[in-house]
Design a protein around this motif. Structure first.
Motif, PDB file in Angstrom:
ATOM      1  N   ASP A   1       0.833  -1.200   0.000  1.00  0.00           N
ATOM      2  CA  ASP A   1       0.000   0.000   0.000  1.00  0.00           C
ATOM      3  C   ASP A   1       0.870   1.254   0.000  1.00  0.00           C
ATOM      4  O   ASP A   1       0.688   2.166  -0.816  1.00  0.00           O
ATOM      5  CB  ASP A   1      -0.903  -0.015   1.238  1.00  0.00           C
TER       6      ASP A   1
ATOM      7  N   THR B   1       4.618  -1.587   9.014  1.00  0.00           N
ATOM      8  CA  THR B   1       3.296  -1.050   8.680  1.00  0.00           C
ATOM      9  C   THR B   1       3.366  -0.159   7.437  1.00  0.00           C
ATOM     10  O   THR B   1       2.401   0.516   7.100  1.00  0.00           O
ATOM     11  CB  THR B   1       2.710  -0.235   9.855  1.00  0.00           C
TER      12      THR B   1
ATOM     13  N   PRO C   1      -8.452  -1.806  11.707  1.00  0.00           N
ATOM     14  CA  PRO C   1      -8.703  -0.389  11.383  1.00  0.00           C
ATOM     15  C   PRO C   1      -7.627   0.218  10.479  1.00  0.00           C
ATOM     16  O   PRO C   1      -7.930   1.105   9.667  1.00  0.00           O
ATOM     17  CB  PRO C   1      -8.706   0.311  12.752  1.00  0.00           C
ATOM     18  N   ILE C   2      -6.386  -0.258  10.607  1.00  0.00           N
ATOM     19  CA  ILE C   2      -5.331   0.266   9.727  1.00  0.00           C
ATOM     20  C   ILE C   2      -5.655  -0.120   8.278  1.00  0.00           C
ATOM     21  O   ILE C   2      -5.517   0.676   7.355  1.00  0.00           O
ATOM     22  CB  ILE C   2      -3.948  -0.281  10.137  1.00  0.00           C
TER      23      ILE C   2
ATOM     24  N   GLU D   1      -8.600  -0.666   7.070  1.00  0.00           N
ATOM     25  CA  GLU D   1      -9.737   0.151   6.618  1.00  0.00           C
ATOM     26  C   GLU D   1      -9.257   1.539   6.221  1.00  0.00           C
ATOM     27  O   GLU D   1      -9.621   2.065   5.168  1.00  0.00           O
ATOM     28  CB  GLU D   1     -10.783   0.252   7.728  1.00  0.00           C
ATOM     29  N   ASP D   2      -8.398   2.144   7.057  1.00  0.00           N
ATOM     30  CA  ASP D   2      -7.880   3.489   6.767  1.00  0.00           C
ATOM     31  C   ASP D   2      -7.108   3.521   5.453  1.00  0.00           C
ATOM     32  O   ASP D   2      -7.108   4.527   4.756  1.00  0.00           O
ATOM     33  CB  ASP D   2      -6.934   3.959   7.883  1.00  0.00           C
ATOM     34  N   ARG D   3      -6.415   2.432   5.164  1.00  0.00           N
ATOM     35  CA  ARG D   3      -5.540   2.416   3.992  1.00  0.00           C
ATOM     36  C   ARG D   3      -6.244   1.915   2.734  1.00  0.00           C
ATOM     37  O   ARG D   3      -5.604   1.752   1.694  1.00  0.00           O
ATOM     38  CB  ARG D   3      -4.319   1.536   4.298  1.00  0.00           C
ATOM     39  N   GLY D   4      -7.529   1.602   2.848  1.00  0.00           N
ATOM     40  CA  GLY D   4      -8.270   1.149   1.668  1.00  0.00           C
ATOM     41  C   GLY D   4      -7.868  -0.238   1.200  1.00  0.00           C
ATOM     42  O   GLY D   4      -7.952  -0.546   0.002  1.00  0.00           O
TER      43      GLY D   4
END
Lengths: 78, 381
Positions: B174, B337, B209-210, B212-215
């Motif tokens: 990502d 990450t 959640p990470i 989700e935040d990063r698509g």
């Protein structure tokens, strides 16, 4: 207690989560349609993991026997 | 009489243990009261964590290879051959090459994991991986040229080596595509066999959640059943089809067949007491690292700590003292990450992980440890 005769048993007692579910999935992979797999697990997480996966995969949880220190799940591969 | 300790497997666990024993049993080795043999089927030691960086063009496979002869203490007898039989009754090992059989007084199995992509139809032809040198090199060729389309990372094998690495790969991909201005053209999907994104619920709760935040798209309860290389689709046992342009997987894993044939455990994993690491069904046999079926992650840190426990226990037994050292499940992992940030977890049988906030400092700590790993292999760190 159920009187279902399983075609195979997976004894995952002592395994940490998600070991019991992964052991069941591994056995279901190689099972024939209609086979009944009995999973023995003493991990409480299996009480939610296993029924959720069985439903998701379209298989059937025929019975759940609760013993003193472990549970026995009877799953039919549809 | 000379006591003979045989360690099979020259990965992290076997190599650290060999050097640990060279130090711990120095007087007995010097006096000829003890012999320690390390058996490996490759003259090189391979440090697998390097492979995560190979597809991104940041490391070369050779960065993870060093000669065992250079890493292992001269007091250890090094035997390069492939074991072909384990007889725990007569305490004897056979080998494929021209080596004669070897009798042991204590056996330590540290044979690790092997990849078995053929278990999933179509996977060997269509799937890429970074869990082998050849896989990481082939994936590098594809990834460096990949500028648009659907990238699917599917975790198939569980347990598998380095449970954090699938998360790391999608986080790094990502970030890497973002830095290059390509992220909008690349769709990333992560699949996992159970109902969350990682086997450990605490790490899953942190990672979801990470993602989700990063698509990063997530497909849980996805157990790959087959891959169609022509149609470029992967299908799960649960009935989900995913299209891909580049398929990266964590293939099914297993231990070596000889372990099951010797009756030591299923799928090549040795059934052990998870604290003493002694085999449940044979005398004078230990297992460590991936090979020991303890339920903890298949990670280098685990093999490292377990090697210290087995080293202490073997020294106690050889000196005819009660063996008291036990393994407490200690595991350490850095988790990348992105391309310049990482988290860190530490846990054991009793205490769950609590991932640290991602930082550049932890990323550099991970890279620094990867360089200093060779001191661990030598038994110095």
């Amino acid at each position: 207690m159920t009187d279902i005769e399983p075609d195979a048993t997976v004894d995952a007692r002592g395994a940490a989560c998600p070991g019991p579910l992964m052991d069941l999935i591994g056995k279901i992979r190689s099972a024939e349609s209609g086979d009944v797999i009995r999973l023995l697990s003493d991990n409480n997480q299996s009480l939610t993991d296993v029924p959720e996966w069985v439903e998701e995969a379209g298989n059937e949880l025929l019975a759940l026997d609760e013993h003193d220190d472990y549970n026995a799940f009877y799953v039919e591969k549809v | 009489m000379t006591e003979h300790v045989v360690i099979v497997g020259g990965g992290t666990g076997g190599t650290v243990l060999a050097n640990d024993l060279a130090d711990r049993l120095e007087p007995e080795l010097d006096a000829g009261d003890v012999r320690v043999t390390l058996v490996n089927d490759d003259p090189d030691h391979v440090y697998k964590p390097v492979w995560l960086y190979v597809p991104f063009g940041q490391r070369e496979p050779d960065d993870g290879r060093r000669s065992l002869d250079d890493l292992v203490d001269d007091a250890i007898e090094l035997k390069i051959d492939r074991m072909s039989d384990i007889d725990t009754e007569s305490q004897r090992l056979q080998f494929r090459g021209s080596s004669p059989s070897v009798d042991y007084d204590y056996l330590v199995l540290a044979t690790g994991s092997t990849l078995e992509p053929d278990r999933i139809p179509g996977l060997a032809e269509a799937g890429h991986d970074y869990y082998s040198e050849s896989g990481a090199t082939a994936l590098r060729k594809e990834l460096l040229e990949f500028t648009e389309g659907k990238l699917v990372l599917s975790v198939i094998g569980a347990p598998h080596m380095c449970p954090a690495a699938p998360l790391e790969f999608v986080f790094m991909a990502d970030d890497w595509f973002r830095e290059r201005g390509l992220r909008e053209d690349v769709d990333i999907t992560y699949t996992y066999p159970i109902q969350r994104v990682h086997g450990n619920p605490h790490i899953a709760e942190w990672a979801q959640p990470i993602m989700e935040d990063r698509g990063i798209n997530v497909e849980t309860f996805f157990n790959a059943e087959s891959v169609d290389p022509k149609a470029e689709t992967i299908t799960s046992m649960e009935g989900t089809d995913l299209d891909y342009d580049l398929l990266v997987t964590i293939p099914p894993h297993a231990g070596i067949d000889l372990i099951e044939e010797a009756g030591l455990g299923d799928d090549g994993w040795v059934e052990v007491d998870k604290r003493t690491l002694e085999a449940e069904v044979a005398e004078n046999v230990y297992a460590l690292g991936d090979t020991a079926d303890t339920g903890v992650p298949n990670a280098g840190s685990v093999a490292h700590y377990q090697a210290g426990v087995v080293g202490q226990r073997l020294a106690s037994e050889i000196r005819e003292r009660p063996a008291t050292a036990t393994y407490d499940g200690k595991t350490l992992c850095f988790i990348e990450t992105g391309m310049d940030a990482a988290s860190f977890v530490e846990f054991d049988y009793e205490n769950p992980p609590s991932p640290a906030p991602p930082s550049e400092k932890l990323h550099w700590s991970k890279l620094a440890y990867n360089e200093s790993y060779w001191l661990t292999a030598r038994g110095l760190l």
